[in-house]
Scaffold this active site. Structure first.
Site, short mmCIF file in Angstrom:
data_model
loop_
_atom_site.label_atom_id
_atom_site.label_comp_id
_atom_site.label_asym_id
_atom_site.label_seq_id
_atom_site.Cartn_x
_atom_site.Cartn_y
_atom_site.Cartn_z
N ASN A 252 -9.94 -0.87 10.23
CA ASN A 252 -8.72 -0.32 9.64
C ASN A 252 -8.18 0.74 10.59
OD1 ASN A 252 -8.69 -1.32 6.56
ND2 ASN A 252 -10.79 -1.00 7.24
N ASN B 101 -17.02 -6.66 9.21
CA ASN B 101 -16.03 -7.24 8.29
C ASN B 101 -14.61 -7.03 8.81
OD1 ASN B 101 -15.04 -8.51 5.98
ND2 ASN B 101 -14.93 -6.60 4.84
N GLU B 102 -14.21 -5.78 9.00
CA GLU B 102 -12.87 -5.53 9.53
C GLU B 102 -12.75 -4.10 10.04
OE1 GLU B 102 -10.12 -4.47 5.75
OE2 GLU B 102 -10.83 -6.54 5.78
N GLU C 78 0.82 -1.21 0.00
CA GLU C 78 0.00 0.00 0.00
C GLU C 78 0.86 1.27 0.00
OE1 GLU C 78 -3.74 -0.43 2.53
OE2 GLU C 78 -2.46 -1.97 3.40
N ARG D 279 -11.46 3.08 10.86
CA ARG D 279 -12.65 2.94 10.03
C ARG D 279 -13.11 1.49 10.15
NH1 ARG D 279 -10.87 2.73 4.89
NH2 ARG D 279 -11.52 0.55 4.75
N TYR E 117 -9.02 2.73 -6.20
CA TYR E 117 -8.06 3.81 -6.41
C TYR E 117 -7.77 4.18 -7.86
CZ TYR E 117 -7.07 2.87 -1.50
OH TYR E 117 -7.18 2.68 -0.15
N ASP F 131 -15.56 -1.50 8.76
CA ASP F 131 -16.28 -1.88 7.55
C ASP F 131 -17.27 -3.01 7.87
OD1 ASP F 131 -14.54 -0.09 6.43
OD2 ASP F 131 -13.29 -1.60 5.45
N GLU G 127 -12.91 -16.27 3.50
CA GLU G 127 -14.18 -15.85 4.11
C GLU G 127 -15.36 -16.26 3.24
OE1 GLU G 127 -12.52 -11.64 6.02
OE2 GLU G 127 -13.76 -11.63 4.22
N GLN G 128 -16.48 -16.46 3.90
CA GLN G 128 -17.71 -16.73 3.19
C GLN G 128 -18.17 -15.49 2.43
OE1 GLN G 128 -19.68 -19.73 2.95
NE2 GLN G 128 -20.24 -18.36 1.27
N GLY G 129 -18.44 -15.63 1.14
CA GLY G 129 -18.98 -14.53 0.36
C GLY G 129 -20.50 -14.50 0.44
N ILE G 130 -21.06 -13.31 0.48
CA ILE G 130 -22.51 -13.15 0.49
C ILE G 130 -22.88 -11.98 -0.43
CG2 ILE G 130 -22.83 -14.04 2.85
CD1 ILE G 130 -23.11 -11.09 3.77
N PRO G 131 -24.14 -11.94 -0.90
CA PRO G 131 -24.58 -10.75 -1.64
C PRO G 131 -24.77 -9.61 -0.64
CG PRO G 131 -26.40 -12.29 -1.34
CD PRO G 131 -25.18 -12.96 -0.81
N SER H 185 -6.35 -2.32 1.58
CA SER H 185 -6.62 -1.74 0.27
C SER H 185 -6.94 -2.80 -0.78
CB SER H 185 -5.45 -0.87 -0.21
OG SER H 185 -5.35 0.28 0.59
N SER H 186 -7.40 -3.98 -0.33
CA SER H 186 -7.77 -5.10 -1.21
C SER H 186 -6.61 -5.64 -2.02
CB SER H 186 -8.92 -4.69 -2.15
OG SER H 186 -10.08 -4.38 -1.42
N GLY I 295 -7.36 5.10 4.82
CA GLY I 295 -6.90 6.03 3.81
C GLY I 295 -7.30 7.46 4.12
#
Length: 356
Positions: free
Chosen positions: A317, A314-315, A17, A299, A260, A301, A221-225, A191-192, A321
């Site tokens: 930070n 989720n997490e 990053e 922050r 970004y 999320d 991690e489990q993905g969800i909509p 930052s993914s 940023g």
């Protein structure tokens, strides 16, 4: 300027990053009130070399990867700069300052390492301490702390890089614990960077190897909509939360390019949530911050399940940023605290924490 506060802004670093940090630092230094602060610029190159002086940011900008510089990157004026060397090298010394503002994202900056150095040096600094920074950086430790605090966390599995030696067995274990789609992430990065959304075994293997380029500890991690909800937290022992915002990614999900580079992602502040949902997000954010013993800022999320309406943490930070397009200052601005006022508050919190 005799009563001014000297703030040393540290930026760059040796993580993936690095470029985001440069843009964040430029925004911070541009918004610190010159009537109140004297600014010292300290850059850390990707090779670990430290640089000091007005031209430190321009030097690192010139050496940065253009493909990784955020769309909000601005031209930076050149100026004198001199090498400090690497930490521990003969003659290395941290420049004098009343407060250090480590605008560093990722490992070797946001993970407790710089914070430990500053603690040993007895320097007040902006942001979370050693333990909170380390836990907030490592997604495995973070999620364990959240679960211990009773916070809602999606199912996840910790994977070590060494487990990739048995690809078939590892994939079978992950498929037994989670369903597709999944997200694969380096545990200690933000930052993914290195993150993949995977929909089958072939993508899962590719995602694991990509994440393993950056870390020996990986999170699946489990993905969800989901809708992506974010909120800013500010304070030491007494914590306050901003109004929440929402990210509408330019692509399928909010990856580094969408964050970004692309410029097509949308940020909605305030997020379109009910009063009850806003209260829930704020309360969970403050609990998450306290679960890692946060200080200064963070922050937090969230993922809001589109089908079930369930809110998941989720997490967190611990040094989000600060670029012109970053959500952390945007959400505070929408809550009535300007960028400059936010920086004032962060410096005050750093000094308050040091006094205690």
């Amino acid at each position: 300027m005799t009563d001014s506060i000297t703030v040393a802004v540290v930026f760059g670093g040796q993580s993936g990053e690095h470029e985001v940090s440069l843009v964040s630092a430029h925004a911070v230094m541009s918004n610190l009130d010159p009537a109140r602060y004297q600014i010292e610029a300290i850059g850390i190159g990707k090779d670990g070399q430290w640089w000091h002086g007005p031209g430190a940011l321009a030097k690192l900008m010139a050496e940065a990867d253009p493909a990784r510089l955020p769309a909000s990157a601005a031209q930076v004026a050149a100026g004198p700069v001199h090498a400090l060397g690497r930490v521990g090298a003969p003659g290395w010394e941290l420049p004098a300052a009343d407060v250090i503002f480590p605008v560093l994202h990722g490992p070797y900056g946001e993970d407790g390492t710089i914070q430990g150095l500053l603690e040993l040096a007895g320097r007040p600094y902006v942001g979370c301490g050693v333990a909170a920074s380390a836990v907030g950086m490592d997604k495995g430790l973070m999620k364990a702390a959240f679960a211990a605090a009773g916070l809602p966390v999606l199912p996840w599995v910790l994977v070590r890089r060494s487990e990739l030696a048995d690809e078939s067995g590892l994939c079978a274990r992950l498929e037994a614990a989670l369903r597709y789609p999944m997200f694969v992430k380096p545990a200690n990065l933000g930052s993914s960077v290195g993150v993949s959304k995977v929909r089958d075994r072939a993508e899962l293997l590719a995602g694991l190897h990509e994440a393993a380029r950056y870390d020996r500890r990986l999170i699946v991690e489990q993905g969800i909509p989901a809708r992506e909800i974010e909120i800013s937290v500010l304070g030491n022992d007494e914590v306050v939360a901003s109004i929440p915002g929402e990210i509408i990614p330019a692509g399928e999900w909010y990856d580094y390019h969408a964050k970004y580079i692309d410029g097509g992602s949308q940020t909605i502040v305030p997020a379109d949530l009910s009063p009850a949902q806003i209260t829930q997000v704020q309360e969970l954010a403050m609990r998450a911050f306290q679960a890692i013993d946060g200080a200064g800022l963070a922050r937090v999320d969230f993922l809001l399940d589109r089908d079930q309406g369930t809110l998941w943490v989720n997490e967190v930070n611990t040094m989000p940023g600060f670029t012109p397009i970053s959500m952390y200052p945007k959400m505070w601005a929408a809550s009535g605290l300007s960028y400059a006022q936010l920086l004032d508050r962060l410096v005050d919190l750093a000094l308050e924490r040091a006094r205690r």
